[in-house]
Design a protein around this motif. Structure first.
Motif, PDB file in Angstrom:
ATOM      1  N   PRO A 273       0.818  -1.213   0.000  1.00 25.61           N
ATOM      2  CA  PRO A 273       0.000   0.000   0.000  1.00 25.61           C
ATOM      3  C   PRO A 273       0.853   1.264   0.000  1.00 25.61           C
ATOM      4  O   PRO A 273       2.019   1.238   0.411  1.00 25.61           O
ATOM      5  CB  PRO A 273      -0.795  -0.129   1.308  1.00 25.61           C
TER       6      PRO A 273
ATOM      7  N   ALA B 159       2.294   4.467   1.435  1.00 24.98           N
ATOM      8  CA  ALA B 159       2.552   4.921   2.798  1.00 24.98           C
ATOM      9  C   ALA B 159       3.124   6.333   2.762  1.00 24.98           C
ATOM     10  O   ALA B 159       3.802   6.708   1.791  1.00 24.98           O
ATOM     11  CB  ALA B 159       3.533   3.980   3.503  1.00 24.98           C
TER      12      ALA B 159
ATOM     13  N   ASP C 177       6.674   6.938   1.789  1.00 26.51           N
ATOM     14  CA  ASP C 177       7.126   6.715   0.417  1.00 26.51           C
ATOM     15  C   ASP C 177       7.409   8.040  -0.291  1.00 26.51           C
ATOM     16  O   ASP C 177       6.854   9.089   0.038  1.00 26.51           O
ATOM     17  CB  ASP C 177       6.056   5.957  -0.385  1.00 26.51           C
TER      18      ASP C 177
ATOM     19  N   ASP D 114      -9.060   2.362  -3.442  1.00 19.59           N
ATOM     20  CA  ASP D 114      -9.321   2.280  -2.004  1.00 19.59           C
ATOM     21  C   ASP D 114     -10.558   3.134  -1.709  1.00 19.59           C
ATOM     22  O   ASP D 114     -10.464   4.227  -1.164  1.00 19.59           O
ATOM     23  CB  ASP D 114      -8.096   2.776  -1.222  1.00 19.59           C
TER      24      ASP D 114
ATOM     25  N   ASN E 139      -2.292   9.555   5.103  1.00 20.18           N
ATOM     26  CA  ASN E 139      -3.270   8.933   4.214  1.00 20.18           C
ATOM     27  C   ASN E 139      -4.591   8.821   4.955  1.00 20.18           C
ATOM     28  O   ASN E 139      -4.619   8.487   6.146  1.00 20.18           O
ATOM     29  CB  ASN E 139      -2.833   7.517   3.825  1.00 20.18           C
TER      30      ASN E 139
ATOM     31  N   HIS F 252      -8.122   1.302   3.426  1.00 18.66           N
ATOM     32  CA  HIS F 252      -7.146   0.204   3.513  1.00 18.66           C
ATOM     33  C   HIS F 252      -7.764  -1.123   3.070  1.00 18.66           C
ATOM     34  O   HIS F 252      -7.399  -2.194   3.542  1.00 18.66           O
ATOM     35  CB  HIS F 252      -6.576   0.093   4.934  1.00 18.66           C
TER      36      HIS F 252
ATOM     37  N   GLU G 245      -4.021   2.002  -2.765  1.00 19.69           N
ATOM     38  CA  GLU G 245      -4.317   1.364  -1.477  1.00 19.69           C
ATOM     39  C   GLU G 245      -3.640   2.190  -0.396  1.00 19.69           C
ATOM     40  O   GLU G 245      -2.444   2.480  -0.487  1.00 19.69           O
ATOM     41  CB  GLU G 245      -3.807  -0.073  -1.447  1.00 19.69           C
TER      42      GLU G 245
ATOM     43  N   ASP H 282      -2.124   2.971   3.218  1.00 17.29           N
ATOM     44  CA  ASP H 282      -1.599   2.558   4.518  1.00 17.29           C
ATOM     45  C   ASP H 282      -2.000   3.656   5.500  1.00 17.29           C
ATOM     46  O   ASP H 282      -1.499   4.783   5.428  1.00 17.29           O
ATOM     47  CB  ASP H 282      -0.078   2.429   4.439  1.00 17.29           C
TER      48      ASP H 282
ATOM     49  N   GLU I 196      -1.907   3.445   8.917  1.00 20.35           N
ATOM     50  CA  GLU I 196      -1.421   3.171  10.266  1.00 20.35           C
ATOM     51  C   GLU I 196      -1.039   4.437  11.011  1.00 20.35           C
ATOM     52  O   GLU I 196      -1.276   4.549  12.221  1.00 20.35           O
ATOM     53  CB  GLU I 196      -0.238   2.197  10.215  1.00 20.35           C
TER      54      GLU I 196
END
Length: 334
Positions: free
Chosen positions: A138, A140, A143, A217, A260, A264, A300, A302, A304
């Motif tokens: 996914p 993140a 990135d 997503d 983000n 997910h 997608e 991420d 978290e």
């Protein structure tokens, strides 16, 4: 709190304004009601907000500097959610100047007004489009996002950089939210769910790009708004773990964050269409086409970091979200 919401007649902005009013905040909505899509839908969203206690509205553009300065001077917002922008990947190929005017010049006006009026926290809309040519899933916040594939994405990346400068120089807390594909009642007519529903009910074929193989997503509007509110209430400070020798693209030594905000749970477009067909009780005639310029094959999120910092927890499956949209659509256009 006194909260300025730009783009208040838009899909996310109007839903957010309802949520803030319901919890007792005072909201000033700011929107130019442009005709990028049917202004009647924007008027209808706004008509539901105007009678509510605690809501006021100003019709103006982000790039109207005098109007922006006047709103900040008179309303004195404590916090700002900037959702107004020229949206749409495909339209940016046709009318690039609209994106520079609204997303660059307009965002500069927002930053300057926040800086000079002691705003406690600016939350602003970025986009999953910033991931551009990335293929690692996914996506993140850690990135790289240095390879945009549309001018729209480039302006959103620019917003994140501009916000960081103001956070660093003027200690202005800012948070950028990279929205993934948002859908639900009162949604945008230029988005796939709206377009597909209208055409299927009219017995017309639908254009299915990339032969329906790409994934998105899809994130339900109530989950998105819950995340925006949680973010607004979480004012960032300097990241104590930030290492300038190994910088984290999602945080900073300044009071700046990007997150983000998605579900997910990526869904293939063909599956999304199947769910819509079930809700409508009709089968779509599909016109399978190659991918459009500026599009990406898959997204997608991420999420978290947003979960960790705000407790964000999206929970609406597409079967529920699409059904809610179809019920709204049939009632609104009956």
């Amino acid at each position: 709190m006194r909260i300025l919401v730009t783009g208040a007649a838009g899909f996310i902005g109007s839903t957010l304004a309802h949520r803030l009013l319901a919890r007792g905040d005072e909201v000033l909505g700011y929107d130019n009601l442009n005709d990028y899509y049917d202004p009647a839908l924007k008027d209808a969203r706004l008509a539901r907000l105007l009678p509510q206690p605690g809501f006021t509205f100003v019709r103006a553009s982000l790039e109207d500097r005098a109007a922006m300065e006047r709103v900040f001077s008179e309303f004195k917002p404590q916090r700002v959610v900037n959702l107004a922008a020229q949206a749409g990947v495909r339209y940016s190929l046709e009318n690039p100047h609209a994106y520079i005017d609204s997303n660059i010049v307009g965002f500069t006006n927002i930053l300057e007004a926040c800086r000079h009026n002691g705003v406690e926290h600016l939350v602003y809309a970025s986009s999953s489009s910033v991931y551009g040519a990335n293929r690692k899933l996914p996506f993140a916040v850690e990135d790289s996002v240095d390879h945009p594939v549309s001018l729209y994405a480039a302006t959103k990346k620019a917003n994140e950089l501009m916000a960081h400068t103001y956070s660093h120089l003027f200690d202005l807390p800012t948070t950028g939210l990279r929205f993934f594909t948002v859908y639900g009642p009162w949604g945008r007519p230029d988005m796939a769910l709206f377009l597909f529903t209208r055409k299927i009910l009219a017995g017309e074929p639908i254009n299915v790009f990339n032969h329906g193989r790409h994934t998105r997503d899809f994130t339900y509007i109530d989950d998105i708004v819950e995340g925006v509110v949680r973010t607004l209430d979480t004012v960032p400070g300097a990241d104590p773990n930030y290492d300038p020798l190994q910088p984290n693209p999602g945080s900073s030594s300044a009071p700046w964050r990007v997150y983000n905000i998605g579900n997910h749970q990526p869904v293939q477009l063909l599956r999304y269409i199947e769910v819509l067909e079930d809700c409508l009780g009709r089968t779509a005639e599909k016109r399978l086409l190659p991918m459009q310029p500026g599009d990406v094959p898959d997204t997608e999120a991420d999420v978290e970091a947003l979960k960790r910092d705000t407790g964000y927890s999206p929970s609406t499956p597409i079967e529920t979200g699409v059904r809610n949209f179809v019920e709204w659509y049939r009632a609104f256009y009956s």
